[in-house]
Design a protein around this motif. Structure first.
Motif: not given
Ligand SMILES: [Zn+2]
Length: 274
Positions: A187-206
């Motif tokens: 059982v290993h933790e994981a993320f993808t760059e695609q998800a990170l990008e989608r998440m970032a788009q919802r956040l204020p640029e700062a």
């Protein structure tokens, strides 16, 4: 042994679709909670598991999305007449549990409840620790996650079967490949760059840059989790600790690039016989 995911998400406040990190591990009479992310008790009920039967708790590390629900557990268990639990964990678990017990003591209205809380014990399982816990052999190694916190990956073994849980970690083959060597399930933790990008788009640029630095600097890409699984020769790789923007197909595709065994994306309530 059987594992049931009570929470497959990363962070408690950021993921409305997945619970914070918690796994229920049963073997024989042992009922072990591996991390207690806040809200895990509701998902335990959803899975038909009985919180009163919990025998022990073992933390990977003390970030709130892995540990804070232990107060909920104490608040529930003070009503039972069973034996007190033991909490196993990394450095500072003793002071963390002392604080959690102080919260629970606010509700200690009688001698029986006070006596139960007084009976809760803590055992530190530091890097290199090996012990028997509820009929399971447990081995702990440190993994790199947050510089100020000790984070431990665990290998659980019983009856010739083995399960490894990475905890939260960056890509750490030097620690995890030997720990996961030949394991039935990783059982290993994981993320993808695609998800990170989608998440970032919802956040204020700062604060976008902080998200990138935080995720890349303290967590593990799914492709690298696949590399560890392949190098260690595990049978099944389960990807967990997921942000709300992750997509199953992308996670699997990333890990598949390196690993040719079975890949499963964790979800709350997922239960596997190891
Ligand atoms: Zn976490």
């Amino acid at each position: 042994m059987r594992i049931t995911f009570l929470g497959s998400g990363a962070g408690a406040a950021v993921n409305p679709r997945r619970g914070a990190a918690s796994i229920h591990l049963s073997h024989g009479d042992a009922r072990l909670l591996v991390d207690t992310g806040p809200g895990f008790m509701e998902r335990m009920a959803d899975s038909g598991l009985n919180p009163d039967a919990v025998s022990d708790v073992i933390f990977s590390h003390l970030h709130f999305d892995h540990a804070m629900g232990v107060v909920e557990l104490f608040s529930r268990l003070i009503a039972r007449s069973g034996p007190p639990v033991t909490v196993f964990g990394p450095r500072d678990t003793d002071s963390y549990i002392e604080a959690a017990l102080a919260f629970a003591r606010v509700n200690a209205t009688g001698d029986r409840i006070r006596a139960w809380l007084d009976g809760v014990s803590v055992e530190l399982t530091r890097p290199g620790d090996e012990r028997e816990l509820g009929g399971l052999q447990v081995r702990s190694v440190e993994v790199p996650h947050a510089p100020y916190l000790e984070c431990l990956a665990r290998r659980f073994e019983a009856g010739g079967r083995s399960l490894v849980y990475s905890g939260d970690t960056t890509y750490a083959p030097e620690a995890l490949v030997p720990l996961a060597d030949g394991a039935d399930v990783l059982v290993h933790e994981a993320f993808t760059e695609q998800a990170l990008e989608r998440m970032a788009q919802r956040l204020p640029e700062a604060i976008r840059e902080g998200l990138y630095v935080g995720m890349r600097g303290s967590h593990c890409p799914a492709a690298d989790a696949g590399r560890i699984a392949q190098e260690a020769g595990v049978g099944v790789l389960v990807l967990t600790h997921l942000t709300p923007d992750e997509r199953e197909a992308e996670l699997v595709a990333e890990a598949r690039g390196a690993f040719d065994g079975t890949i499963i994306v964790a979800s709350d309530g997922l239960s596997l016989e190891v």
